[in-house]
Structures are given as C-alpha cells and as structure tokens.
Design an enzyme around this catalytic site. Sequence first.
Site, short mmCIF file in Angstrom:
data_model
loop_
_atom_site.label_atom_id
_atom_site.label_comp_id
_atom_site.label_asym_id
_atom_site.label_seq_id
_atom_site.Cartn_x
_atom_site.Cartn_y
_atom_site.Cartn_z
N ASN A 11 6.33 -27.83 -91.00
CA ASN A 11 6.99 -26.36 -91.38
C ASN A 11 6.38 -25.75 -89.97
O ASN A 11 7.40 -24.89 -89.49
CB ASN A 11 6.08 -25.63 -92.43
CG ASN A 11 6.23 -26.20 -93.81
OD1 ASN A 11 7.00 -26.58 -94.06
ND2 ASN A 11 5.09 -26.39 -94.25
N LYS A 120 -7.28 -24.63 -87.07
CA LYS A 120 -8.36 -23.79 -86.89
C LYS A 120 -9.44 -24.98 -86.89
O LYS A 120 -10.75 -24.52 -86.23
CB LYS A 120 -8.59 -22.81 -87.73
CG LYS A 120 -8.38 -23.18 -89.34
CD LYS A 120 -7.77 -22.12 -89.93
CE LYS A 120 -6.22 -22.17 -90.12
NZ LYS A 120 -5.56 -22.57 -91.30
N THR A 151 -0.74 -12.06 -86.77
CA THR A 151 -1.20 -10.78 -86.31
C THR A 151 -2.38 -11.15 -85.20
O THR A 151 -3.55 -11.94 -85.43
CB THR A 151 -1.95 -10.00 -87.43
OG1 THR A 151 -1.06 -9.63 -88.26
CG2 THR A 151 -2.50 -8.73 -86.66
N LYS A 218 -12.09 -19.61 -89.78
CA LYS A 218 -11.51 -18.64 -88.84
C LYS A 218 -12.40 -17.59 -88.32
O LYS A 218 -12.46 -16.96 -87.31
CB LYS A 218 -10.61 -17.80 -89.82
CG LYS A 218 -9.21 -18.57 -90.11
CD LYS A 218 -8.45 -17.92 -91.41
CE LYS A 218 -7.09 -18.59 -91.38
NZ LYS A 218 -6.44 -18.27 -92.77
N1 LIG Z 1 2.07 -23.06 -92.62
C1 LIG Z 1 1.66 -22.16 -92.04
O1 LIG Z 1 1.94 -21.01 -92.69
C2 LIG Z 1 0.50 -22.00 -91.28
C3 LIG Z 1 -0.16 -20.96 -90.92
C4 LIG Z 1 -1.23 -20.95 -90.06
C5 LIG Z 1 -1.85 -22.15 -89.64
N2 LIG Z 1 -1.14 -23.34 -89.88
C6 LIG Z 1 -1.93 -24.32 -89.29
O2 LIG Z 1 -0.79 -25.11 -88.63
C7 LIG Z 1 -0.86 -26.70 -88.95
C8 LIG Z 1 0.22 -27.33 -89.24
O3 LIG Z 1 0.89 -26.70 -90.45
P1 LIG Z 1 2.22 -27.38 -91.00
O4 LIG Z 1 2.44 -26.28 -92.15
O5 LIG Z 1 3.33 -27.27 -90.18
O6 LIG Z 1 1.73 -28.80 -91.45
P2 LIG Z 1 3.04 -29.82 -92.35
O7 LIG Z 1 4.24 -29.21 -92.66
O8 LIG Z 1 2.10 -30.57 -93.25
O9 LIG Z 1 3.15 -30.59 -91.01
C9 LIG Z 1 2.25 -31.40 -90.29
C10 LIG Z 1 3.02 -32.42 -89.41
O10 LIG Z 1 1.95 -33.18 -88.72
C11 LIG Z 1 2.44 -34.44 -88.67
N3 LIG Z 1 1.19 -35.25 -88.50
C12 LIG Z 1 0.06 -35.61 -89.28
N4 LIG Z 1 -0.69 -36.31 -88.71
C13 LIG Z 1 -0.42 -36.71 -87.62
C14 LIG Z 1 -0.96 -37.43 -86.40
N5 LIG Z 1 -1.79 -38.24 -86.79
N6 LIG Z 1 0.05 -37.71 -85.41
C15 LIG Z 1 1.01 -37.02 -85.25
N7 LIG Z 1 1.55 -35.89 -86.30
C16 LIG Z 1 0.78 -35.97 -87.23
C17 LIG Z 1 2.95 -34.67 -89.91
O11 LIG Z 1 3.79 -35.86 -89.89
P3 LIG Z 1 5.04 -36.11 -91.00
O12 LIG Z 1 6.05 -35.52 -90.89
O13 LIG Z 1 5.14 -37.74 -90.77
O14 LIG Z 1 4.06 -35.86 -92.13
C18 LIG Z 1 3.95 -33.30 -89.68
O15 LIG Z 1 4.99 -33.48 -89.21
C19 LIG Z 1 -2.21 -26.77 -89.93
O16 LIG Z 1 -3.29 -26.97 -89.03
C20 LIG Z 1 -1.91 -25.52 -90.65
O17 LIG Z 1 -3.48 -24.95 -91.03
C21 LIG Z 1 -0.16 -23.47 -90.81
#
Ligand SMILES: NC(=O)c1ccc[n+]([C@@H]2O[C@H](COP(=O)([O-])OP(=O)(O)OC[C@H]3O[C@@H](n4cnc5c(N)ncnc54)[C@H](OP(=O)(O)O)[C@@H]3O)[C@@H](O)[C@H]2O)c1
Length: 340
Positions: A11, A120, A151, A218
Amino acid sequence: MVKIALIGFGNVGKSFTRILVNRVTELNKLGLEPCVIGILASRGGLINDECIGSRALIDLTNKGLYSAPNFKTIELRDLINLKPDVAVVSIPPSYHTGEPNLTIYRLLISEGISVITADKTGLALAYGELINESRNKGVYLGFTATVMAGTPVIQLLKGLRGRIVKNIEGVLNATSNYVLTLVENGLTMSEAVKRAIEEKIAEPDPAIDLGGLDAAAKATILANVMGINASLRDVDVQSMLNLKDDYIKESARKGIRVKQVASVDLTRRLISVKPMEVPAGSVIGSITGNYNALIIRLNDGKEITIIGPTGPAEATAEVMFSDLLEYADSCLTMGKRIKG
Ligand SMILES: NC(=O)c1ccc[n+]([C@@H]2O[C@H](COP(=O)([O-])OP(=O)(O)OC[C@H]3O[C@@H](n4cnc5c(N)ncnc54)[C@H](OP(=O)(O)O)[C@@H]3O)[C@@H](O)[C@H]2O)c1
C-alpha cells in the site's frame, strides 16, 4: 539525477510511486530528475539501471509487481549493486525483532545509501545505532512518516531542540480510538476488536494496536528525537484489551473517555502507553477516527498542541515524499553530488 530503489511495494510503496510520478516537478525544481532503478518485494522484483519509466511505474502500481514481464527473483544485493542514492523502505517488520527491516537498514547504510522509511519498529529498537551509523556514513535517514504519519510531528519536535520540554502526551494509535468508540456505542471489546480487524483497520495481531505495541514504538521514536536514548523494550505498556466494557460505557456516560495514551516524561526519562481516563472535551478526549493528537508541555508552563491525520497509506507516502525532498535539499545544501 537521484537514483531511487523501492523496497516494499504494498500500500505505502505503491502510493509513494504514484506521488513520485505525479509530483516529479517538485524534484525538478531542485534541479533533480528521479530515476527508479529497482523495486523489491518479498518474492523478488525488477531492476533497470536505465530507470523504470513513469508509465511502467504507474502500470506496476495498478497491476502489481508479480505479473510484470520483466519480474525476476532478485534480492536486495542486486539493487545495492546498482548503487542507488536513496532507498524508500516500506515493509512491515516484526515488533519483537525489528526484522527484516533492521538488517536491510544496516546493509543500506553501510553501503552509503540513504534511507527513507515509514516503519517504526526498527527505529524503536535501534534508534541510536541507526542514527550514528547514518551520520558516520554521511547518509540521510528519513523517518518522518513513522509517527502520526500524515502529520509531520517529528519535524516539530526537531524544531524544539535546545528548549526544555517536560513531557509529551498524546494518542498515537488511531485504531484504539475506533475500537473504544465502538465499545462506547454498545459493542463488547471482543466484538469491536473483531470488527476492526475484519475492516482492516486493526492489525490482525491485536497486541499491536490495542495491546499498545504500535503506540509504544512511536513514543520511543519521539523520546529519542527529544534526546532520550531508549528502546521499545523500555516502555511500560499496558494493554487496553483487558478493559471491562461496562467501565468504558459507564465512563462515557459520565463525560469521561477512556483513551490509549502514550506519554514521554523527559524529566524522569520514562515512556508509557496506558489506557487513561480523560475529560471528553479535552484535546485527547475529543480525538476520534483517523486523527492523532500530541500535547508538548514546556518548562515555562506553556503547551504546544498538535492534532492531525495519521495514515492511511497515501498520507504516509506523502510524508515520505517530503522526506525525499528534504534529502535532495540537504544534498544540494552540502554540495554533495547526486549521481548524474
Ligand atoms: N498503510 C499505512 O497506512 C501505514 C501508515 C504508516 C506506516 N505504515 C508502515 O509502512 C510499512 C508498509 O506498510 P504497507 O501498508 O505498505 O504494507 P503492505 O501493504 O503489507 O506491503 C508490504 C510490502 O513489503 C514487501 N515485503 C515484505 N517482506 C519483504 C522483504 N523481506 N523484502 C522485500 N519486500 C518485502 C511485501 O511484499 P509482497 O508484495 O510480496 O507481499 C509488500 O510489497 C509498515 O511498516 C507500516 O507499519 C503504513
């Protein structure tokens, strides 16, 4: 040219990619042309040292990485070999070990590659080490999106350096607001948690949002930004999962709201995340939905209050893009040459 590697293409990674393509002029204003040289997800990715074009990037965000004709089972080392300037890392790490992110950050920084991340836990477990290593290697480490995502509260706290801050206190996990409001409105705690997980508002493991781990990570980052050398493991975390439904409902009837409150006491160097009773009309008591709040109490009795949106992924990616602009700006200020 600024050579970018995208690590994690879920995402946040996809949202960041769309912003990068759509707001390229912001980088151009700094005299820079972005060049995405590779994208990595858990099963592999793509590399192209002549840059993945804008149209291809947008196609990848729509159709996914795994159906791309040039998809390969590449690894992190293949991306590093193309010598990116900056890696944008968006992978959810384990709250217990910080992996795989800690290993990825350490490797990137040791190779002289700047890092921008929204994750985080790695920072909450090894903030001092990562900051010191990035300084030693002269690379940028951007993590503005890790707390309150949409923010930029970390930038505000950095702006208070040199001032005496007594404590900071706030709601740093929006999911806890959602679940507590559902309980106030009649659901049991277990029904509310189940609904939040089904609606993908809460992480599948309730210990993360409602057990307090997310807010603790956080708060640890904020404490470190304020100069306290602390780890996630030092936080006094009390789960809200054990709260009695009747207690939450009865409190609401009396004009009191139960909130998951994260605090950093800078005088006593204590970090905690606990359910607390607050007046419904107070800053913390009135926070609902996808909003977070932070009160910063200064030694002269004055307070700075910030209320703002947290995620979702788009807002998080916007802040990571701001970090990219700050990275580019700092390179230009220091006269550091970005690869051309
Ligand atoms: N979503 C939010 O609103 C939000 C807000 C603040 C912070 N965050 C932080 O942002 C981070 C990502 O969130 P997200 O929502 O984007 O997660 P996500 O949709 O689950 O996407 C995670 C991505 O990481 C890949 N991945 C997992 N293990 C990996 C590895 N060992 N090597 C390379 N790639 C790997 C996954 O691969 P696959 O595609 O193969 O599964 C996927 O493409 C998290 O730490 C989350 O806490 C998210």
